[in-house]
Design a protein around this motif. Structure first.
Motif, PDB file in Angstrom:
ATOM      1  N   SER A  48       0.837  -1.193   0.000  1.00 55.08           N
ATOM      2  CA  SER A  48       0.000   0.000   0.000  1.00 55.08           C
ATOM      3  C   SER A  48       0.878   1.252   0.000  1.00 55.08           C
ATOM      4  O   SER A  48       2.042   1.200   0.413  1.00 55.08           O
ATOM      5  N   SER A 108       0.381  -2.063   4.579  1.00 52.44           N
ATOM      6  CA  SER A 108      -0.339  -3.285   4.215  1.00 52.44           C
ATOM      7  C   SER A 108       0.265  -3.906   2.970  1.00 52.44           C
ATOM      8  O   SER A 108       0.857  -3.220   2.139  1.00 52.44           O
ATOM      9  N   ALA A 123      -0.703  -6.832  -0.132  1.00 48.47           N
ATOM     10  CA  ALA A 123      -1.655  -7.725  -0.787  1.00 48.47           C
ATOM     11  C   ALA A 123      -0.881  -8.904  -1.358  1.00 48.47           C
ATOM     12  O   ALA A 123       0.156  -8.725  -2.000  1.00 48.47           O
ATOM     13  N   VAL A 172      -4.816  -9.942   2.476  1.00 50.83           N
ATOM     14  CA  VAL A 172      -4.176  -8.706   2.910  1.00 50.83           C
ATOM     15  C   VAL A 172      -3.571  -8.944   4.283  1.00 50.83           C
ATOM     16  O   VAL A 172      -4.179  -9.597   5.138  1.00 50.83           O
ATOM     17  N   CYS A 198      -2.727  -7.703  -8.515  1.00 50.64           N
ATOM     18  CA  CYS A 198      -3.424  -6.648  -7.792  1.00 50.64           C
ATOM     19  C   CYS A 198      -2.430  -5.561  -7.422  1.00 50.64           C
ATOM     20  O   CYS A 198      -1.269  -5.858  -7.127  1.00 50.64           O
ATOM     21  N   TRP A 244      -2.367  -1.470  -5.318  1.00 52.12           N
ATOM     22  CA  TRP A 244      -3.126  -0.547  -4.469  1.00 52.12           C
ATOM     23  C   TRP A 244      -3.342   0.779  -5.190  1.00 52.12           C
ATOM     24  O   TRP A 244      -2.411   1.371  -5.718  1.00 52.12           O
ATOM     25  N   THR A 256      -6.463   1.813   1.138  1.00 57.92           N
ATOM     26  CA  THR A 256      -7.529   0.884   1.513  1.00 57.92           C
ATOM     27  C   THR A 256      -8.254   0.295   0.307  1.00 57.92           C
ATOM     28  O   THR A 256      -9.259  -0.394   0.482  1.00 57.92           O
ATOM     29  N   ARG A 257      -7.756   0.572  -0.908  1.00 64.91           N
ATOM     30  CA  ARG A 257      -8.460   0.060  -2.096  1.00 64.91           C
ATOM     31  C   ARG A 257      -7.471  -0.545  -3.098  1.00 64.91           C
ATOM     32  O   ARG A 257      -6.365  -0.023  -3.292  1.00 64.91           O
ATOM     33  N   LEU A 258      -7.909  -1.648  -3.720  1.00 64.04           N
ATOM     34  CA  LEU A 258      -7.074  -2.401  -4.635  1.00 64.04           C
ATOM     35  C   LEU A 258      -7.672  -2.421  -6.036  1.00 64.04           C
ATOM     36  O   LEU A 258      -8.896  -2.344  -6.205  1.00 64.04           O
ATOM     37  N   ASN A 278     -12.374  -2.879  -1.935  1.00 64.65           N
ATOM     38  CA  ASN A 278     -11.766  -2.414  -0.695  1.00 64.65           C
ATOM     39  C   ASN A 278     -10.867  -3.504  -0.109  1.00 64.65           C
ATOM     40  O   ASN A 278     -10.993  -4.685  -0.448  1.00 64.65           O
ATOM     41  N   SER A 279     -10.000  -3.114   0.777  1.00 68.42           N
ATOM     42  CA  SER A 279      -9.037  -4.060   1.351  1.00 68.42           C
ATOM     43  C   SER A 279      -9.668  -5.080   2.275  1.00 68.42           C
ATOM     44  O   SER A 279      -8.982  -5.990   2.741  1.00 68.42           O
ATOM     45  N   ASP A 280     -10.977  -4.968   2.555  1.00 65.85           N
ATOM     46  CA  ASP A 280     -11.689  -6.010   3.302  1.00 65.85           C
ATOM     47  C   ASP A 280     -12.543  -6.863   2.367  1.00 65.85           C
ATOM     48  O   ASP A 280     -13.317  -7.712   2.819  1.00 65.85           O
TER      49      ASP A 280
END
Length: 619
Positions: free
Chosen positions: A2, A7, A9, A23, A48, A50, A54-56, A80-82
């Motif tokens: 990120s 963070s 991925a 993540v 993937c 970033w 918080t977004r991929l 989103n990262s979740d």
């Protein structure tokens, strides 16, 4: 990584051909948290990146059938990262679109350190029907849009232009380079690219350079990255038969400078780092891959890294935080599949993130030794020899394993295929035959198709060398290849039928004219001539036309959705061999392409190959 460096991925394979996106927090507060799964049937998760902290943005590859033909599609989406708020980032077609966009576009600029969720994407714009539709899109070609990865709001930056093959930005949101590829009146691509550039603050396109692609090898300065501070574009070009790194000033002077070259090898990669893809070095291969760093701090870091990881000398940048203070590195070796590391430049601490193949942690892997052997004309051919762990290297069952391409080369590193064979007791030779890249124009010849006699001759001479050195038992020597390597394996069976006692070809080319026919929709006749030569070359060099010469049993593998080499090539080869009364087995994998990227299929391929070789060579 990120932009804030907090963070990471990670994409990991799952059973079959699937993948899982997870993540992880870099401070260790959380482990790998899965947020997305892909079955691989048909959609395959490829990469993937970033767009914010918080977004991929991720890319999918899908092979689908239209009529009787298979086509590869790419599409981009954001989430989103979740794992929430998934949105299709590629522009949607509508009922008025005149055609299908196979490519879903690609991000060409992450807009530096802004991290506001926007990115520059290039995509192919299709025209629309105008009848009864006043707002129809009439332009066609490659365009650049600024896309908000959260809201999907789009702003056109470069209008669609026909004949455009790609754009390069300065890493800060400004498009500076455009590549055009001329076409024939039938819409087939010619064998050249014309590059244009813009001066700072200008919208006018000016000529930069022309690159011709003759038989798989480019001639001319090929732009790759813009440095906005120096106002230059970096690229690869050849001089004296060797490829080096050059820069050209974009201030209108067109001043060209040599940045880096090697007298003994082609420089084949620029080393880039960070969200702006900043050029910091160059890379090449002699016996092993080496890197020269232009950036003084990173040069010092690379030196320290080699001392810290003496057992894993192959190190490369994977990603970095926006401020480049945190770096994700990869390091591996011939006996180490590799692992990822995090380096914090502020604290100067290096920490392991995770290994690539943890299942091999307790397996003794075979070391890979750079060697050279004499061809029939006395030319020394470089390659790599892998012996079974603990072996004395004498009187072994052996495999010659030519690489694919043919415009490619083997390198010193961990390679799952020769490691499998070495584990099963085989000596493995990987020759970088003439026709391979990395060794200059004279070594490349006319490429492995037009110069097939030289390429296959070198490969066969590698087998003879194994016997002469006492490494191979001549009664237990096989040849195995994938793609062009599969072609070379089969053609060796036509040229010298008794040299190898078994032949295994995965996704092979078997007839030059058939492959030419597959490619003719995208390439001009002149370009195809440069690649494949004359009909005489096709007649002499196509193993499917000489099935009657074969003496060794043949095992063929092919995926039915292969976009590189049609499965019809293996079907033809199998049919011709059966018609000539020759022993042949043909294994077809449903739903798979050229790479057979499926753990069950690859396990099956390895098991069947091992049984075939042991049975055929009475081991």
């Amino acid at each position: 990584m990120s932009p804030d460096g907090k963070s990471l991925a990670v994409i990991q394979p799952t059973a079959g051909r699937g993948a899982v996106l997870s993540v992880v927090a870099m401070d260790g507060s959380t482990g790998l948290k899965p947020i997305l799964r892909s079955s691989g049937n048909p959609e395959r998760l490829q990469y993937c990146r970033w767009s914010t902290n918080t977004r991929l943005v991720c890319g999918l590859y899908v092979i689908d059938q239209i009529g009787t033909s298979f086509y590869g599609f790419t599409r981009l989406f954001s989430l989103n990262s979740d794992g929430s708020d998934q949105k299709l980032l590629s522009a949607r077609a509508n009922q008025y679109s005149l055609g299908i966009a196979l490519g879903g576009g690609g991000v060409i600029d992450w807009l530096g350190e802004k991290g506001d969720g926007s990115a520059l994407m290039q995509r192919y714009v299709l025209p629309e029907m105008t009848t009864g539709h006043l707002t129809a899109q009439t332009s066609e070609g490659l365009a650049v849009e600024r896309v908000d990865t959260r809201t999907l709001e789009r702003t056109m930056v470069e209008q669609p232009r026909g004949g455009v093959a790609g754009y390069i930005t300065d890493g800060r949101g400004v498009v500076r380079i455009m590549a055009r590829r001329p076409t024939t009146t039938l819409g087939q691509s010619k064998d050249r690219y014309d590059f244009l550039y813009r001066r700072k603050g200008s919208r006018e396109w000016l000529p930069l350079t022309t690159v011709t692609v003759s038989g798989g090898r480019a001639k001319g300065f090929e732009p790759e990255a813009v440095d906005p501070d120096l106002d230059v574009v970096y690229g690869l070009d050849s001089s004296g038969g060797r490829i080096g790194v050059y820069s050209i000033a974009l201030d209108g002077s067109m001043t060209k400078k040599l940045v880096f070259e090697r007298p003994d090898a082609d420089v084949d990669q620029l080393v880039q780092v960070g969200r702006q893809s900043r050029v910091v070095g160059a890379s090449w291969v002699t016996d092993k891959r080496e890197t020269a760093m232009f950036d003084p701090p990173l040069k010092s870091f690379a030196t320290s890294l080699s001392k810290a990881l003496p057992g894993a000398p192959l190190a490369s940048f994977v990603d970095a935080s926006a401020d480049e203070q945190k770096l994700v590195m990869f390091a591996g070796a011939d006996t180490d599949p590799g692992r990822f590391y995090l380096f914090d430049r502020a604290s100067k601490k290096l920490a392991e993130i995770l290994p690539i193949r943890p299942q091999l942690a307790s397996v003794k892997l075979a070391s890979v030794k750079p060697i050279s052997f004499p061809a029939a004309d006395g030319t020394m051919v470089p390659g790599y020899l892998t012996l079974p762990p603990g072996s004395d290297g004498k009187g072994l069952p052996a495999i010659v394993l030519p690489h694919g391409g043919p415009w490619a080369r083997d390198e010193w590193n961990f390679d799952w295929l020769p490691q499998f064979f070495a584990n099963r007791g085989y000596a493995v030779l990987q020759p970088n035959y003439r026709g391979s890249t990395g060794y200059g124009d004279s070594w490349f010849q006319q490429n492995g198709f037009r110069s097939w006699k030289t390429a296959v001759g070198d490969i066969d001479d590698g087998g003879r060398w194994l016997v002469k050195q006492g490494i191979a038992d001549p009664a237990k020597m096989a040849i195995v290849g994938w793609s062009y390597g599969g072609y070379a394996a089969l053609q060796s069976g036509a040229v010298d039928p008794t040299l190898f006692k078994a032949i295994v070809a995965v996704a092979p080319v078997t007839d030059f004219e058939m492959l030419r026919e597959e490619w003719k929709g995208d390439s001009s006749p002149a370009s195809l001539d440069q690649t494949f030569g004359t009909r005489v070359t096709a007649e002499e060099g196509s193993p499917a036309r000489h099935a009657d010469r074969f003496a060794a049993p043949v095992l063929l593998f092919h995926g039915d959705r292969d976009q590189n080499v049609s499965i019809r090539e293996s079907q033809l080869m199998a049919s011709r061999l059966r018609g000539a009364g020759k022993p042949v087995q043909f294994v077809e994998y449903k739903g798979l392409d050229h790479q057979l990227d499926d753990d069950a299929a690859r396990t099956d391929l390895l098991d069947k190959t091992d049984v075939f070789l042991r049975t055929t060579m009475k081991m």
